[in-house]
Design a protein around this motif. Structure first.
Motif, mmCIF file in Angstrom:
data_model
loop_
_atom_site.group_PDB
_atom_site.id
_atom_site.type_symbol
_atom_site.label_atom_id
_atom_site.label_comp_id
_atom_site.label_asym_id
_atom_site.label_seq_id
_atom_site.Cartn_x
_atom_site.Cartn_y
_atom_site.Cartn_z
ATOM 1 N N UNK A 48 45.780 46.586 35.074
ATOM 2 C CA UNK A 48 47.087 46.338 35.684
ATOM 3 C C UNK A 48 47.687 45.022 35.195
ATOM 4 N N UNK A 49 46.870 43.974 35.045
ATOM 5 C CA UNK A 49 47.364 42.719 34.476
ATOM 6 C C UNK A 49 47.871 42.939 33.055
ATOM 7 N N UNK A 50 47.165 43.763 32.278
ATOM 8 C CA UNK A 50 47.592 44.066 30.911
ATOM 9 C C UNK A 50 48.944 44.780 30.919
ATOM 10 N N UNK A 51 49.092 45.776 31.765
ATOM 11 C CA UNK A 51 50.355 46.527 31.833
ATOM 12 C C UNK A 51 51.494 45.624 32.271
ATOM 13 N N UNK A 96 48.033 42.988 21.512
ATOM 14 C CA UNK A 96 46.659 42.562 21.247
ATOM 15 C C UNK A 96 46.421 41.178 21.859
ATOM 16 N N UNK A 97 47.398 40.296 21.736
ATOM 17 C CA UNK A 97 47.276 38.961 22.318
ATOM 18 C C UNK A 97 47.163 39.001 23.832
ATOM 19 N N UNK A 98 47.965 39.844 24.453
ATOM 20 C CA UNK A 98 47.910 39.984 25.912
ATOM 21 C C UNK A 98 46.561 40.551 26.330
ATOM 22 N N UNK A 99 46.064 41.531 25.598
ATOM 23 C CA UNK A 99 44.755 42.108 25.913
ATOM 24 C C UNK A 99 43.656 41.058 25.777
ATOM 25 N N UNK A 109 41.328 39.854 28.805
ATOM 26 C CA UNK A 109 39.887 40.082 28.684
ATOM 27 C C UNK A 109 39.095 38.786 28.741
ATOM 28 N N UNK A 110 39.641 37.719 28.176
ATOM 29 C CA UNK A 110 38.926 36.443 28.170
ATOM 30 C C UNK A 110 39.239 35.586 29.397
ATOM 31 N N UNK A 111 40.362 35.825 30.037
ATOM 32 C CA UNK A 111 40.766 34.996 31.156
ATOM 33 C C UNK A 111 40.395 35.525 32.528
ATOM 34 N N UNK A 112 40.328 36.831 32.666
ATOM 35 C CA UNK A 112 40.058 37.398 33.995
ATOM 36 C C UNK A 112 38.649 37.087 34.512
ATOM 37 N N UNK A 113 37.593 37.278 33.728
ATOM 38 C CA UNK A 113 36.255 36.991 34.279
ATOM 39 C C UNK A 113 36.067 35.549 34.771
ATOM 40 N N UNK A 146 38.376 33.544 35.847
ATOM 41 C CA UNK A 146 39.233 33.428 37.029
ATOM 42 C C UNK A 146 38.579 34.095 38.238
ATOM 43 N N UNK A 147 37.992 35.255 38.032
ATOM 44 C CA UNK A 147 37.315 35.956 39.125
ATOM 45 C C UNK A 147 36.113 35.152 39.617
ATOM 46 N N UNK A 148 35.381 34.525 38.688
ATOM 47 C CA UNK A 148 34.258 33.669 39.097
ATOM 48 C C UNK A 148 34.749 32.484 39.917
ATOM 49 N N UNK A 149 35.821 31.879 39.459
ATOM 50 C CA UNK A 149 36.345 30.698 40.150
ATOM 51 C C UNK A 149 36.841 31.047 41.556
ATOM 52 N N UNK A 150 37.431 32.237 41.705
ATOM 53 C CA UNK A 150 37.917 32.670 43.015
ATOM 54 C C UNK A 150 36.800 33.210 43.910
ATOM 55 N N UNK A 151 35.619 33.405 43.332
ATOM 56 C CA UNK A 151 34.489 33.893 44.114
ATOM 57 C C UNK A 151 34.491 35.389 44.350
ATOM 58 N N UNK A 152 35.221 36.135 43.523
ATOM 59 C CA UNK A 152 35.281 37.585 43.713
ATOM 60 C C UNK A 152 34.594 38.350 42.584
ATOM 61 N N UNK A 153 33.939 37.630 41.676
ATOM 62 C CA UNK A 153 33.297 38.267 40.529
ATOM 63 C C UNK A 153 32.057 39.046 40.976
ATOM 64 N N UNK A 154 31.792 40.181 40.325
ATOM 65 C CA UNK A 154 30.568 40.913 40.643
ATOM 66 C C UNK A 154 29.349 40.135 40.164
ATOM 67 N N UNK A 155 28.202 40.492 40.672
ATOM 68 C CA UNK A 155 26.973 39.793 40.321
ATOM 69 C C UNK A 155 26.629 39.830 38.851
#
Length: 65
Positions: free
Chosen positions: A17-20, A39-42, A46-50, A52-61
């Motif tokens: 959804x972020x990509x779209x 390609x740049x957006x992808x 791909x490199x920014x979401x993980x 960010x998810x770790x920093x927000x505390x919502x990343x999977x194990x």
């Protein structure tokens, strides 16, 4: 394995959804659809979401360091 997919699927959907949204915004700003912009957006998603998810505390194990 199945539980791992249940943990990851919402994150993959969010990344898609972020990509779209990024593609729509780029098209709205530039007025053209460009392969290299998509390609740049992808890459950014791909490199920014993980991290960010770790920093927000919502990343999977499986994404933990």
């Amino acid at each position: 394995m199945a539980s791992n997919w249940r943990d990851l699927l919402p994150h993959y959907v969010a990344m898609f959804l972020f990509y779209v949204v990024g593609i729509v915004l780029a098209y709205g700003l530039t007025g053209e659809s460009n392969f290299w912009i998509s390609i740049g957006i992808a890459a950014v998603v791909a490199l920014g979401y993980p991290p960010l998810a770790r920093r927000l505390g919502i990343a999977p194990g499986s994404w933990s360091r």
